[in-house]
Design a protein around this motif. Structure first.
Motif, PDB file in Angstrom:
ATOM      1  N   LEU A   1       0.832  -1.203   0.000  1.00 33.46           N
ATOM      2  CA  LEU A   1       0.000   0.000   0.000  1.00 33.46           C
ATOM      3  C   LEU A   1       0.869   1.257   0.000  1.00 33.46           C
ATOM      4  O   LEU A   1       0.612   2.208  -0.732  1.00 33.46           O
ATOM      5  CB  LEU A   1      -0.920   0.009   1.223  1.00 33.46           C
ATOM      6  N   LEU A   2       1.896   1.240   0.836  1.00 37.64           N
ATOM      7  CA  LEU A   2       2.819   2.379   0.899  1.00 37.64           C
ATOM      8  C   LEU A   2       3.547   2.582  -0.421  1.00 37.64           C
ATOM      9  O   LEU A   2       3.693   3.716  -0.890  1.00 37.64           O
ATOM     10  CB  LEU A   2       3.829   2.177   2.027  1.00 37.64           C
ATOM     11  N   ASP A   3       3.999   1.492  -1.027  1.00 32.61           N
ATOM     12  CA  ASP A   3       4.692   1.586  -2.321  1.00 32.61           C
ATOM     13  C   ASP A   3       3.804   2.217  -3.388  1.00 32.61           C
ATOM     14  O   ASP A   3       4.254   3.072  -4.160  1.00 32.61           O
ATOM     15  CB  ASP A   3       5.159   0.210  -2.790  1.00 32.61           C
ATOM     16  N   THR A   4       2.543   1.791  -3.434  1.00 31.01           N
ATOM     17  CA  THR A   4       1.616   2.338  -4.427  1.00 31.01           C
ATOM     18  C   THR A   4       1.413   3.832  -4.199  1.00 31.01           C
ATOM     19  O   THR A   4       1.445   4.629  -5.144  1.00 31.01           O
ATOM     20  CB  THR A   4       0.264   1.605  -4.374  1.00 31.01           C
ATOM     21  N   PHE A   5       1.209   4.212  -2.955  1.00 36.68           N
ATOM     22  CA  PHE A   5       1.032   5.627  -2.631  1.00 36.68           C
ATOM     23  C   PHE A   5       2.254   6.431  -3.060  1.00 36.68           C
ATOM     24  O   PHE A   5       2.151   7.448  -3.726  1.00 36.68           O
ATOM     25  CB  PHE A   5       0.793   5.796  -1.128  1.00 36.68           C
ATOM     26  N   GLU A   6       3.439   5.951  -2.658  1.00 34.76           N
ATOM     27  CA  GLU A   6       4.680   6.674  -2.956  1.00 34.76           C
ATOM     28  C   GLU A   6       4.957   6.757  -4.450  1.00 34.76           C
ATOM     29  O   GLU A   6       5.470   7.766  -4.936  1.00 34.76           O
ATOM     30  CB  GLU A   6       5.843   6.035  -2.211  1.00 34.76           C
TER      31      GLU A   6
ATOM     32  N   TYR B   1       6.109  10.896  -2.718  1.00 33.10           N
ATOM     33  CA  TYR B   1       6.454  11.135  -1.311  1.00 33.10           C
ATOM     34  C   TYR B   1       5.673  10.137  -0.454  1.00 33.10           C
ATOM     35  O   TYR B   1       4.689   9.556  -0.917  1.00 33.10           O
ATOM     36  CB  TYR B   1       6.156  12.572  -0.870  1.00 33.10           C
ATOM     37  N   ALA B   2       6.111   9.948   0.763  1.00 36.18           N
ATOM     38  CA  ALA B   2       5.448   9.021   1.676  1.00 36.18           C
ATOM     39  C   ALA B   2       4.231   9.699   2.309  1.00 36.18           C
ATOM     40  O   ALA B   2       4.231  10.917   2.510  1.00 36.18           O
ATOM     41  CB  ALA B   2       6.416   8.581   2.763  1.00 36.18           C
ATOM     42  N   PRO B   3       3.206   8.924   2.642  1.00 35.68           N
ATOM     43  CA  PRO B   3       2.062   9.521   3.323  1.00 35.68           C
ATOM     44  C   PRO B   3       2.490  10.032   4.699  1.00 35.68           C
ATOM     45  O   PRO B   3       3.351   9.443   5.347  1.00 35.68           O
ATOM     46  CB  PRO B   3       1.066   8.368   3.440  1.00 35.68           C
ATOM     47  N   LEU B   4       1.895  11.115   5.127  1.00 37.94           N
ATOM     48  CA  LEU B   4       2.250  11.706   6.414  1.00 37.94           C
ATOM     49  C   LEU B   4       1.747  10.858   7.580  1.00 37.94           C
ATOM     50  O   LEU B   4       2.392  10.802   8.628  1.00 37.94           O
ATOM     51  CB  LEU B   4       1.686  13.123   6.503  1.00 37.94           C
ATOM     52  N   THR B   5       0.590  10.223   7.393  1.00 46.71           N
ATOM     53  CA  THR B   5       0.001   9.385   8.435  1.00 46.71           C
ATOM     54  C   THR B   5      -0.722   8.210   7.786  1.00 46.71           C
ATOM     55  O   THR B   5      -0.966   8.220   6.569  1.00 46.71           O
ATOM     56  CB  THR B   5      -1.034  10.170   9.267  1.00 46.71           C
ATOM     57  N   LEU B   6      -1.101   7.245   8.606  1.00 46.45           N
ATOM     58  CA  LEU B   6      -1.924   6.148   8.096  1.00 46.45           C
ATOM     59  C   LEU B   6      -3.293   6.664   7.672  1.00 46.45           C
ATOM     60  O   LEU B   6      -3.897   6.135   6.739  1.00 46.45           O
ATOM     61  CB  LEU B   6      -2.076   5.053   9.150  1.00 46.45           C
ATOM     62  N   ASP B   7      -3.772   7.705   8.334  1.00 47.35           N
ATOM     63  CA  ASP B   7      -5.052   8.310   7.947  1.00 47.35           C
ATOM     64  C   ASP B   7      -4.979   8.832   6.506  1.00 47.35           C
ATOM     65  O   ASP B   7      -5.914   8.661   5.727  1.00 47.35           O
ATOM     66  CB  ASP B   7      -5.403   9.471   8.875  1.00 47.35           C
ATOM     67  N   HIS B   8      -3.857   9.443   6.173  1.00 50.03           N
ATOM     68  CA  HIS B   8      -3.635   9.974   4.820  1.00 50.03           C
ATOM     69  C   HIS B   8      -3.656   8.826   3.804  1.00 50.03           C
ATOM     70  O   HIS B   8      -4.239   8.936   2.720  1.00 50.03           O
ATOM     71  CB  HIS B   8      -2.304  10.706   4.808  1.00 50.03           C
ATOM     72  N   LEU B   9      -3.033   7.715   4.174  1.00 52.54           N
ATOM     73  CA  LEU B   9      -3.002   6.541   3.305  1.00 52.54           C
ATOM     74  C   LEU B   9      -4.411   5.979   3.106  1.00 52.54           C
ATOM     75  O   LEU B   9      -4.801   5.642   1.994  1.00 52.54           O
ATOM     76  CB  LEU B   9      -2.073   5.479   3.905  1.00 52.54           C
ATOM     77  N   LEU B  10      -5.183   5.911   4.176  1.00 53.81           N
ATOM     78  CA  LEU B  10      -6.564   5.428   4.072  1.00 53.81           C
ATOM     79  C   LEU B  10      -7.392   6.338   3.183  1.00 53.81           C
ATOM     80  O   LEU B  10      -8.147   5.859   2.324  1.00 53.81           O
ATOM     81  CB  LEU B  10      -7.191   5.325   5.466  1.00 53.81           C
TER      82      LEU B  10
END
Length: 62
Positions: free
Chosen positions: A5-10, A15-24
């Motif tokens: 999930l993090l890889d897809t976002f980045e 850039y990396a999500p600031l929080t898990l909330d941002h990722l959700l």
């Protein structure tokens, strides 16, 4: 699952999500846009929610 999930976002944001909330929120947007199906969204939601993520749609304002 979280690493993917993090890889897809980045990859998409550069850039990396600031929080898990941002990722959700990112994955909720993908679901709303029809880019992921309900089963996949539910898996993502459960994974992130178990880690402490809270959707911006879940906040209650008093």
């Amino acid at each position: 699952m979280l690493n993917k999930l993090l890889d897809t976002f980045e990859t998409e944001h550069k850039y990396a999500p600031l929080t898990l909330d941002h990722l959700l929120d990112f994955y909720q947007k993908k679901y709303i846009q029809g880019k992921i199906d309900i089963r996949r969204y539910y898996e993502i939601y459960q994974c992130l929610h178990q880690q402490g993520a809270v959707s911006s749609h879940e906040y209650q304002y008093s």
